[in-house]
Design an enzyme around this catalytic site. Sequence first.
Site, PDB file in Angstrom:
ATOM      1  N   GLU A 105      46.692   1.796  28.275  1.00 11.55           N
ATOM      2  CA  GLU A 105      47.687   0.826  28.773  1.00 11.55           C
ATOM      3  C   GLU A 105      47.788   0.894  30.295  1.00 11.55           C
ATOM      4  O   GLU A 105      47.911  -0.128  30.965  1.00 11.55           O
ATOM      5  CB  GLU A 105      49.048   1.096  28.114  1.00 11.55           C
ATOM      6  CG  GLU A 105      49.021   0.758  26.627  1.00 11.55           C
ATOM      7  CD  GLU A 105      50.338   1.049  25.937  1.00 11.55           C
ATOM      8  OE1 GLU A 105      50.740   2.226  25.937  1.00 11.55           O
ATOM      9  OE2 GLU A 105      50.957   0.114  25.408  1.00 11.55           O
ATOM     10  N   GLU A 125      48.402   4.645  18.426  1.00 11.05           N
ATOM     11  CA  GLU A 125      49.828   4.806  18.098  1.00 11.05           C
ATOM     12  C   GLU A 125      50.138   4.567  16.628  1.00 11.05           C
ATOM     13  O   GLU A 125      51.040   5.177  16.053  1.00 11.05           O
ATOM     14  CB  GLU A 125      50.674   3.867  18.960  1.00 11.05           C
ATOM     15  CG  GLU A 125      50.771   4.256  20.428  1.00 11.05           C
ATOM     16  CD  GLU A 125      49.567   3.845  21.257  1.00 11.05           C
ATOM     17  OE1 GLU A 125      48.566   3.327  20.689  1.00 11.05           O
ATOM     18  OE2 GLU A 125      49.606   4.045  22.486  1.00 11.05           O
TER      19      GLU A 125
END
Length: 697
Positions: A105, A125
């Site tokens: 990210e 995640e």
Amino acid sequence: MSASYEVRGDVAVITLNNPPVNGLGYETRRGLADGLARAEDDAAVKAVVITGAGKAFSGGADIKEFGSPKALAEPNLLSVIKMIETGSKPVVAAVHSVCMGGGLELALGCHYRVAAPGTNVALPEVKLGLLPGAGGTQRLPRAIGVEHALNMIVSGEPVKSELLAQAPGQKLFQKIIEGDLLEGAIAYAKEVSGQRPLPLVRDLKATHPNADGYFQFARNTVAAMAKNFPAPGRCVDCVEQAVKAKFEDGMRYEREAFTSLMFTPESKALRHAFFAERAASKIPDVPEDTPVREIKKLAVIGAGTMGGGIAMNFLNAGIPVVMLEMKQEALDKGLGIIRKNYEAQVKKGKLKQDKYEQRMSLLSTTLNYADLKDADMVIEAVFEDLGVKEKVFSTLDEVMKPGAILASNTSTLDMNRIASFTRRPQDVIGTHFFSPANVMKLLEVVRGEKTAKDVLATVMQLGKKIKKTCVVSGVCDGFIGNRMIEQYSRQAGFLLEEGATPAQVDKAVEKFGFAMGPFRMGDLAGNDIGWAIRKRRYVEKPHMRYSKTADLLCELGRYGQKTGAGWYDYVPGKRDAIPSKLVEEMIDKHRRELGITPRKISDEEIVHRLVYSLVNEGAKIVEEGIASKASDIDMVYLTGYGFPLHRGGPMCYADTQGLFNVVQTMKRFQKNPHDDATFWEPAPLLARLAAEGKSFS
Ligand SMILES: NC(=O)c1ccc[n+]([C@@H]2O[C@H](COP(=O)([O-])OP(=O)(O)OC[C@H]3O[C@@H](n4cnc5c(N)ncnc54)[C@H](O)[C@@H]3O)[C@@H](O)[C@H]2O)c1
């Protein structure tokens, strides 16, 4: 601060430095933000490179900070990315080795990205029941396309950088750099230092020619694949926002989805399992730097069901194995099964032919104990009989070299007695594999009274090498897993006596999430195994009441699938379990003899009696020090007994229910005249934690 700053020519280099994988903890984020500010303020700096020291660019969130206020302290990752996006100078992410989660990210927030080949790129995640919470679901679809991105986000699996860079139209990597990554990245940064406007992934468009149809299809697929977990479905929702909403709205949507997932029991269970697995390898009184013994060659005694599977684990890890039997036929049979197992893998394309041959070449067989003298460790897997084990261990004591580790795969016998058959009990340990031993993840490592610490440390490390989840158990009847399952089986029997049918019990437990209820499981494994154990056990423990239904079943010769009939009827060649009239009548007759009037039993009662029986016995096991922590018990049940992962294990499930409630329920069970009131006395540890308002974790 866990990030360093230097200026090379007119390029500032910020290096994340938070071993082992440059997790983006508070200090690292601070370091990064400070570096960005310095570069912004320094007129001599024309561009910035962000990279990672050591073995990773960044593995994402710092797991040490999980759940602590530090994880959210400013600057959080969103704020750092905002600094990059609003800065006036181009920022190049130079990624290598591991670029995952928050690491990816961060890279997606930079203006440019260059990568070393072989970098593992992922948004994992979902494996913790979450989704990327710092823009991953909004930026990745813009960078590599909707379908590619959704596959990565929903699976959490890594993709190699060079593969991603080959995808047509991708905007993730501007360059794959062979050779020195940092030099290449600096050169690239100089090249782009004058370009304006600075490109941002957020400004790209994520499009799909048939968005509605595609997302419907994705939703259906994900619902079928992940039926007990909400996160994958929410990933689809978020990626849909990347296509349909403005960037900022999509970001808000992602944030809300992330936060709501954080509080789901499923995510809590997955995070619990993640930490429990790490915790299981830590033994309170065995420091992590305990020296280990070198295991270059292994011996296995017994080439039966377990011996063969055990040997395969080590062959797979490249460790030579010598297998010993009493007779040539037994060796040939064992060897044949190993071959067949590997050949099936080759046929399915899971194993290459040359790998298969290489593994088989590591295996030798013998009838002669003298051939074991150069082995560094031996694992015994002969018949479950103390007399036989005594002979084997006293012989091993004679022939094995000094310092060799002597292990037993016994599932029920006293490891301290087995150790006493040798003059080196410090070198003796239990390695309790589960069947099939080459498949099942769990390895119960049984620590005897005299087992040396370095022996324990060695076996734990070896277990990791053969890809097992190792949990240490003290010596007791059944160790952790089987001691608990005995209580579960007893409850299953009582439920039948009181009015439930095998199918009702199985269905309730399967709805809870177990792959198979106790009766279907019994039919699969063979009901005669439990019968043999009960014959021995309940002679030793006459005070322990149990239901005779399973014995009655075995007396009818209904051992399960292998005899074509068990708790259920079976049609030849099929595995479907068909409720049996005959069994129903058998149970009915048994009830009448006991004078029990059957009652309707709710699914909730079934699940609670079965699962809480595990919890109560588990609490005793922790209190006695057989397991060093409650989470070890969860690991045993998640990896060895098919306990549903989304429940996190029996002890985690009890925590979720609230221990106060668990105790109240047990007290209700105590009043049932047909159950075992003594057993349902809440274990002292459980009672204490419940009274103090605490949990096992
Ligand atoms: N089968 C399971 O599901 C399971 C699971 C966990 C642990 N265990 C334990 O593993 C051990 C082996 O079980 P198994 O199911 O593989 O049994 P098995 O009967 O399939 O195999 C035992 C093998 O040991 C050989 N053997 C017997 N005595 C020997 C001796 N003195 N020297 C050399 N070889 C000898 C036999 O010929 C046979 O091939 C037992 O202690 C059992 O309790 C079994």
